[in-house]
Write a protein that holds these residues in place. Structure first.
Motif, short mmCIF file in Angstrom:
data_model
loop_
_atom_site.label_atom_id
_atom_site.label_comp_id
_atom_site.label_asym_id
_atom_site.label_seq_id
_atom_site.Cartn_x
_atom_site.Cartn_y
_atom_site.Cartn_z
N TYR A 78 0.70 -1.40 0.18
CA TYR A 78 -0.07 -0.10 -0.06
C TYR A 78 0.79 1.11 -0.19
O TYR A 78 0.88 2.03 0.95
N VAL A 79 1.58 1.44 -1.14
CA VAL A 79 2.39 2.45 -1.09
C VAL A 79 1.91 3.44 -1.90
O VAL A 79 1.28 3.55 -2.86
N ALA A 80 1.69 4.89 -1.13
CA ALA A 80 0.92 5.80 -1.84
C ALA A 80 -0.41 5.98 -2.25
O ALA A 80 -0.97 6.17 -3.13
N VAL A 81 -1.33 4.88 -1.29
CA VAL A 81 -2.79 4.73 -1.86
C VAL A 81 -3.56 5.80 -1.15
O VAL A 81 -3.15 6.43 -0.24
N PRO A 82 -4.43 6.10 -1.87
CA PRO A 82 -5.46 7.52 -1.62
C PRO A 82 -6.35 7.10 -0.47
O PRO A 82 -6.24 6.00 0.25
N PRO A 83 -6.79 8.14 0.48
CA PRO A 83 -7.58 8.08 1.65
C PRO A 83 -9.06 7.31 1.13
O PRO A 83 -9.42 7.18 0.24
N SER A 84 -9.22 6.38 2.22
CA SER A 84 -10.57 5.70 2.02
C SER A 84 -11.12 5.26 3.46
O SER A 84 -10.07 4.98 4.18
N LEU A 85 -12.18 5.10 3.35
CA LEU A 85 -12.95 4.55 4.67
C LEU A 85 -13.20 3.14 4.64
O LEU A 85 -13.82 2.38 5.27
N ALA A 343 7.83 18.35 8.55
CA ALA A 343 8.43 17.21 7.53
C ALA A 343 7.20 16.63 6.80
O ALA A 343 7.70 16.40 5.44
N LEU A 344 6.15 16.59 7.32
CA LEU A 344 5.04 15.81 6.51
C LEU A 344 4.58 17.00 5.51
O LEU A 344 4.39 16.40 4.03
N ILE A 345 4.40 18.23 5.60
CA ILE A 345 4.21 19.14 4.70
C ILE A 345 5.24 19.23 3.61
O ILE A 345 4.77 19.38 2.14
N SER A 346 6.45 19.12 3.99
CA SER A 346 7.51 19.20 2.93
C SER A 346 7.52 17.61 1.83
O SER A 346 7.55 18.07 0.73
N ASP A 347 7.20 16.71 2.72
CA ASP A 347 7.15 15.32 1.75
C ASP A 347 6.12 15.30 0.83
O ASP A 347 5.99 15.00 -0.40
N SER A 354 0.71 13.99 -7.74
CA SER A 354 0.70 12.58 -7.71
C SER A 354 -0.42 12.18 -6.39
O SER A 354 -1.10 11.12 -6.55
N ALA A 355 -0.03 12.65 -5.33
CA ALA A 355 -0.49 12.32 -4.14
C ALA A 355 -0.97 13.46 -3.13
O ALA A 355 -0.27 13.82 -2.16
N PRO A 356 -2.02 14.24 -3.59
CA PRO A 356 -2.10 15.53 -3.00
C PRO A 356 -2.59 15.33 -1.47
O PRO A 356 -2.37 16.33 -0.52
N TRP A 357 -3.09 14.12 -1.02
CA TRP A 357 -3.88 14.00 0.23
C TRP A 357 -2.29 14.11 1.28
O TRP A 357 -2.57 14.22 2.27
N MET A 358 -1.27 13.52 0.89
CA MET A 358 -0.01 13.68 1.59
C MET A 358 0.44 15.29 1.98
O MET A 358 0.91 15.33 2.83
#
Length: 389
Positions: A78-85, A343-347, A354-358
């Motif tokens: 599960y690398v860079a998977v989008p958010p989901s419930l 650091a999370l905002i930097s990543d 590609s992964a805006p949720w990050m």
């Protein structure tokens, strides 16, 4: 002449309407602190900010205990998977996860079936298959308890089975396959802890330094303030880079460096308050009673500067969090696998397309916390000094 009646005792008419007895007036009296808290409770924005800060603190410090994942736990499937419930892996992802595990084991996936929470797979190869390849299934994060069910063709074909391990990623995962929700909780712990600890360092050093400089005055005050101006002239980022090069990146170094810079403003504010307070009558009375300068500063000067100091601390905390985020954004903050909101905002900024949720989730918590701290600071300023409104 008739006898005049002697007047009797006049009855007590009782308290006049709208007036209160001395005991009632004493009970209704409030201290300055109580009045300040009453004004603070009437400030809806400040109370909302306090509620938000309490919720963010509970989320950051107690949330990891309710999460089944660790902040450094990696899920390779599960690398860079989008958010989901919804629980992962989904029905369509299980076969892909099994194919990836078989490819890493250098065998072919001939058949794959899922029945409820169990799965069966058939693996084949040109030569006998080592049973140790099953570890690739268990390490992927989608399966657990994989074992050999049947062996055929002299070990070149085996049937394996196990349990499907489903998990949730409501905030998605990062580029290394780690749960972003738990990472944000850990980042909140680091950012809030650095903000509070660095503010306490600046509070203790700045209040003591400014009170002594303002009360003693004269040449001592001049020398102490010139030292503050020299420290002001040092570039902050250069100082941090130099200390990181010598001592390495660490959590303790970050809040010590920030606190060692932020106390300068605190010292100047307390010095200005002290210059006004030392000419007051209660200071002259303390001097007449024979108290030493240290006793006067500790018992009279510093307690009377608490109001402006508390207000300034509520401004320093978000400023320190911003500084820590800036350092983490530059790569000078805490060292992996620890993290912070900066650091999370930097990543997330590096993978915004590609992964805006990050980027969205840590930035949202960061902005909400800063807004709450500023609202609380404005409320305390109005409550402690209502004449400034």
């Amino acid at each position: 002449m008739s006898d005049l009646a002697m007047p009797g005792p006049t009855p007590d008419p009782g308290p006049l309407p709208g007036s209160a007895s001395p005991a009632a007036r004493e009970m209704q009296g409030r201290s300055l602190f109580q009045l300040a808290m009453l004004r603070l409770r009437r400030n809806k924005a400040a109370m909302a900010g306090l509620v938000v800060l309490a919720l963010v603190t509970i989320f950051a410090f107690l949330g990891p205990f309710a999460s089944p994942h660790r902040y450094d736990e990696v899920f390779p499937a599960y690398v860079a998977v989008p958010p989901s419930l919804e629980a992962r892996p989904g029905a369509g992802e299980l076969e892909g996860a099994a194919g990836s595990a078989a490819a890493r084991a250098r065998v072919a996936l001939s058949d794959f079936e899922v029945s409820g929470q169990s799965f069966t797979a058939t693996l084949s190869s040109d030569r006998p298959i080592d049973p140790r390849v099953l570890r690739y299934f268990d390490r992927g994060g989608a399966f657990v308890g994989t074992k050999v069910i049947e062996t055929r063709d002299e070990g070149r074909t085996i049937s394996v089975g196990g349990v499907v391990e489903r998990t949730y990623f409501p905030f998605g995962t990062d580029a290394n396959g780690r749960d972003l929700l738990v990472r944000i909780m850990l980042g909140g712990q680091i950012s809030l802890a650095v903000g509070v600890l660095a503010s306490l360092v600046s509070l203790v050093v700045g209040v003591a330094y400014g009170a002594v400089a303002g009360y003693v005055g004269g040449r001592v005050d001049g020398v102490m303030m010139r030292l503050v101006e020299i420290l002001y002239s040092l570039p902050f980022v250069f100082l941090v880079v130099m200390l990181v090069v010598f001592f390495g990146r660490s959590f303790i170094l970050i809040f010590l460096v920030i606190g060692a810079v932020e106390w300068l403003d605190m010292a100047r504010i307390v010095r200005g308050q002290t210059l006004a307070l030392k000419r007051r009558e209660f200071v002259a009375a303390a001097e007449a009673m024979g108290l030493s300068d240290l006793q006067i500063v500790r018992r009279h000067i510093i307690p009377n500067t608490i109001g402006p100091v508390i207000v300034y601390v509520t401004i320093v905390v978000p400023k320190v969090i911003l500084l820590e985020s800036f350092l983490s954004f530059l790569g000078l903050g805490v060292q992996a696998p620890l993290t912070s909101w900066g650091a999370l905002i930097s990543d997330g900024a590096a993978r915004m397309q590609s992964a805006p949720w990050m980027l969205i989730f840590p930035a949202a918590f960061f902005v909400v916390t800063l807004f709450a701290l500023n609202f609380v600071g404005d409320g305390l300023r109005d409550a402690l000094d209502p004449k400034d409104r």
